[in-house]
Write a protein that holds these residues in place. Structure first.
Motif, PDB file in Angstrom:
ATOM      1  N   LEU A  92     -27.724 138.647 -31.582  1.00 32.03           N
ATOM      2  CA  LEU A  92     -28.186 139.878 -30.951  1.00 32.03           C
ATOM      3  C   LEU A  92     -27.094 140.438 -30.045  1.00 32.03           C
ATOM      4  O   LEU A  92     -26.150 139.738 -29.676  1.00 32.03           O
ATOM      5  CB  LEU A  92     -29.449 139.607 -30.125  1.00 32.03           C
ATOM      6  CG  LEU A  92     -30.651 139.031 -30.871  1.00 32.03           C
ATOM      7  CD1 LEU A  92     -31.759 138.687 -29.890  1.00 32.03           C
ATOM      8  CD2 LEU A  92     -31.155 140.008 -31.925  1.00 32.03           C
ATOM      9  N   PHE A  93     -27.250 141.715 -29.679  1.00 32.39           N
ATOM     10  CA  PHE A  93     -26.329 142.354 -28.741  1.00 32.39           C
ATOM     11  C   PHE A  93     -26.903 142.153 -27.333  1.00 32.39           C
ATOM     12  O   PHE A  93     -27.764 142.917 -26.885  1.00 32.39           O
ATOM     13  CB  PHE A  93     -26.182 143.837 -29.079  1.00 32.39           C
ATOM     14  CG  PHE A  93     -25.608 144.078 -30.455  1.00 32.39           C
ATOM     15  CD1 PHE A  93     -24.239 144.073 -30.665  1.00 32.39           C
ATOM     16  CD2 PHE A  93     -26.452 144.287 -31.544  1.00 32.39           C
ATOM     17  CE1 PHE A  93     -23.713 144.284 -31.928  1.00 32.39           C
ATOM     18  CE2 PHE A  93     -25.930 144.503 -32.804  1.00 32.39           C
ATOM     19  CZ  PHE A  93     -24.555 144.491 -33.007  1.00 32.39           C
ATOM     20  N   THR A  97     -30.551 146.741 -24.671  1.00 32.66           N
ATOM     21  CA  THR A  97     -31.996 146.540 -24.569  1.00 32.66           C
ATOM     22  C   THR A  97     -32.575 146.171 -25.932  1.00 32.66           C
ATOM     23  O   THR A  97     -31.911 146.276 -26.973  1.00 32.66           O
ATOM     24  CB  THR A  97     -32.697 147.810 -24.072  1.00 32.66           C
ATOM     25  OG1 THR A  97     -32.561 148.829 -25.065  1.00 32.66           O
ATOM     26  CG2 THR A  97     -32.121 148.276 -22.744  1.00 32.66           C
ATOM     27  N   VAL A  98     -33.839 145.781 -25.915  1.00 33.78           N
ATOM     28  CA  VAL A  98     -34.547 145.489 -27.160  1.00 33.78           C
ATOM     29  C   VAL A  98     -34.581 146.737 -28.033  1.00 33.78           C
ATOM     30  O   VAL A  98     -34.310 146.679 -29.246  1.00 33.78           O
ATOM     31  CB  VAL A  98     -35.973 144.985 -26.870  1.00 33.78           C
ATOM     32  CG1 VAL A  98     -36.800 144.903 -28.153  1.00 33.78           C
ATOM     33  CG2 VAL A  98     -35.921 143.634 -26.166  1.00 33.78           C
ATOM     34  N   PHE A  99     -34.919 147.890 -27.428  1.00 31.40           N
ATOM     35  CA  PHE A  99     -34.956 149.142 -28.185  1.00 31.40           C
ATOM     36  C   PHE A  99     -33.615 149.411 -28.853  1.00 31.40           C
ATOM     37  O   PHE A  99     -33.549 149.770 -30.034  1.00 31.40           O
ATOM     38  CB  PHE A  99     -35.327 150.308 -27.266  1.00 31.40           C
ATOM     39  CG  PHE A  99     -35.444 151.629 -27.976  1.00 31.40           C
ATOM     40  CD1 PHE A  99     -36.657 152.058 -28.471  1.00 31.40           C
ATOM     41  CD2 PHE A  99     -34.321 152.444 -28.166  1.00 31.40           C
ATOM     42  CE1 PHE A  99     -36.774 153.275 -29.146  1.00 31.40           C
ATOM     43  CE2 PHE A  99     -34.423 153.655 -28.834  1.00 31.40           C
ATOM     44  CZ  PHE A  99     -35.650 154.072 -29.320  1.00 31.40           C
ATOM     45  N   GLU A 100     -32.523 149.231 -28.123  1.00 25.41           N
ATOM     46  CA  GLU A 100     -31.195 149.527 -28.656  1.00 25.41           C
ATOM     47  C   GLU A 100     -30.821 148.568 -29.779  1.00 25.41           C
ATOM     48  O   GLU A 100     -30.189 148.973 -30.772  1.00 25.41           O
ATOM     49  CB  GLU A 100     -30.163 149.481 -27.532  1.00 25.41           C
ATOM     50  CG  GLU A 100     -30.312 150.645 -26.552  1.00 25.41           C
ATOM     51  CD  GLU A 100     -29.568 150.432 -25.247  1.00 25.41           C
ATOM     52  OE1 GLU A 100     -29.296 151.438 -24.558  1.00 25.41           O
ATOM     53  OE2 GLU A 100     -29.255 149.267 -24.902  1.00 25.41           O
ATOM     54  N   ASN A 101     -31.185 147.293 -29.654  1.00 20.18           N
ATOM     55  CA  ASN A 101     -30.920 146.340 -30.735  1.00 20.18           C
ATOM     56  C   ASN A 101     -31.659 146.737 -32.009  1.00 20.18           C
ATOM     57  O   ASN A 101     -31.079 146.758 -33.095  1.00 20.18           O
ATOM     58  CB  ASN A 101     -31.337 144.925 -30.314  1.00 20.18           C
ATOM     59  CG  ASN A 101     -30.232 144.151 -29.625  1.00 20.18           C
ATOM     60  OD1 ASN A 101     -29.501 143.391 -30.242  1.00 20.18           O
ATOM     61  ND2 ASN A 101     -30.124 144.349 -28.319  1.00 20.18           N
ATOM     62  N   VAL A 146     -32.017 142.291 -23.733  1.00 22.32           N
ATOM     63  CA  VAL A 146     -32.162 141.121 -24.603  1.00 22.32           C
ATOM     64  C   VAL A 146     -31.733 139.844 -23.879  1.00 22.32           C
ATOM     65  O   VAL A 146     -32.319 138.779 -24.072  1.00 22.32           O
ATOM     66  CB  VAL A 146     -31.348 141.327 -25.902  1.00 22.32           C
ATOM     67  CG1 VAL A 146     -31.102 140.016 -26.624  1.00 22.32           C
ATOM     68  CG2 VAL A 146     -32.062 142.292 -26.830  1.00 22.32           C
ATOM     69  N   ALA A 147     -30.724 139.946 -23.022  1.00 24.81           N
ATOM     70  CA  ALA A 147     -30.211 138.769 -22.313  1.00 24.81           C
ATOM     71  C   ALA A 147     -31.257 138.151 -21.398  1.00 24.81           C
ATOM     72  O   ALA A 147     -31.168 136.957 -21.070  1.00 24.81           O
ATOM     73  CB  ALA A 147     -28.970 139.143 -21.515  1.00 24.81           C
ATOM     74  N   LEU A 156     -37.997 136.790 -32.047  1.00 21.62           N
ATOM     75  CA  LEU A 156     -38.839 137.896 -32.517  1.00 21.62           C
ATOM     76  C   LEU A 156     -38.015 139.164 -32.724  1.00 21.62           C
ATOM     77  O   LEU A 156     -38.218 139.890 -33.705  1.00 21.62           O
ATOM     78  CB  LEU A 156     -39.962 138.181 -31.508  1.00 21.62           C
ATOM     79  CG  LEU A 156     -41.175 137.266 -31.520  1.00 21.62           C
ATOM     80  CD1 LEU A 156     -42.187 137.743 -30.490  1.00 21.62           C
ATOM     81  CD2 LEU A 156     -41.810 137.217 -32.898  1.00 21.62           C
ATOM     82  N   ILE A 157     -37.081 139.431 -31.800  1.00 24.83           N
ATOM     83  CA  ILE A 157     -36.251 140.622 -31.933  1.00 24.83           C
ATOM     84  C   ILE A 157     -35.401 140.523 -33.189  1.00 24.83           C
ATOM     85  O   ILE A 157     -35.232 141.512 -33.920  1.00 24.83           O
ATOM     86  CB  ILE A 157     -35.348 140.811 -30.693  1.00 24.83           C
ATOM     87  CG1 ILE A 157     -36.189 140.847 -29.404  1.00 24.83           C
ATOM     88  CG2 ILE A 157     -34.522 142.086 -30.827  1.00 24.83           C
ATOM     89  CD1 ILE A 157     -37.381 141.749 -29.435  1.00 24.83           C
TER      90      ILE A 157
END
Length: 253
Positions: A92-93, A97-101, A146-147, A156-157
């Motif tokens: 993941l990045f 954010t979760v939205f951005e990923n 995400v971090a 989940l992401i």
């Protein structure tokens, strides 16, 4: 080609020098099927996934998605045709954010993926992100970094990123590895709620989790398929398989 088969792997092999990590393995997995790939460490499970996803080239054999021979397709073409992949360690990045990923995964399969224009949250891509979030019940996590998420939510992401667009087959490489007891129960529940049209293929070291998830099982040993598309009940009653794991590998597959 058999009717209703979404993913077919025809006698695939992968050699590393003199070592055959995967040796003539075949799979035939139907649309919407939940299939587990079991085997001791070093049996060739992850290498097989790498051959299906295109992360490694085939030494021999063919891979078909529906009627289409995708054996020579690079990873990005397989993704656009509906094959998706998660990894043992989440990719993941962490600075986003979760939205951005999720947005990156959605845009990555769109024709305008190279556009330099800023994507509005009200755009079609933003709507797709919210559809994925609702499917996984993670709408409240969209603004979070995400971090800052638990390992379970990060898994989940990653599954959400694999769902972007028209996902047909998702290869899940140890989706509950390293998770807490609570998260280990969460992931199988989420997978069971995914659309029935999506074919799920799982590698999982926890044999109990794999057998609760799967409808059919293939067992690898020393790079070969020693059981092909057998039922969970057949695996549970298979004395040789029980000795292979309980005798030498504990409950890990």
């Amino acid at each position: 080609m058999m009717e209703g088969i979404t993913l077919r792997v025809d006698r695939v092999s992968r050699a590393f020098g003199a070592l055959l990590a995967v040796d003539g393995v075949s799979l035939a997995i139907a649309e919407g099927e939940k299939h587990a790939i079991l085997g001791p460490n070093g049996s060739g499970k992850t290498t097989l996934f790498n051959l299906i996803s295109g992360d490694l080239p085939l030494t021999k054999g063919k891979v078909f998605l529906g009627q289409k021979d995708i054996s020579d397709y690079p990873v990005y073409r397989r993704i656009r045709h509906g094959i998706r992949r998660t990894y043992q360690n989440t990719l993941l990045f962490s600075g986003l954010t979760v939205f951005e990923n999720l947005l990156l995964s959605v845009r990555g399969i769109l024709p305008e993926r190279y556009s330099l224009r800023t994507v509005r949250t009200s755009s079609e891509a933003g709507d797709e992100v919210r559809r994925i979030a609702a499917l996984l019940r993670i709408e409240d996590l969209l603004p979070e970094s995400v971090a800052d998420l638990s390992h379970g939510n990060q898994k989940l992401i990653e599954i959400g990123m694999a769902l972007a667009g028209d996902a047909r087959v998702i290869l899940l490489d140890e989706p509950v590895a390293g998770l807490s007891h609570e998260d280990r129960a969460l992931i199988p529940r989420v997978l069971s709620d995914l659309p029935e049209s999506i074919t799920l293929v799982m590698i999982e070291h926890d044999m109990n989790v794999a057998l609760q998830f799967a409808e059919y099982v293939t067992v690898l040993h020393n790079g070969k398929a020693i059981r092909e598309r057998v039922t969970v009940d057949q695996i549970k009653q298979d004395q040789y398989i029980q000795e292979l794991y309980v005798g030498g590998q504990g409950t890990h597959a």
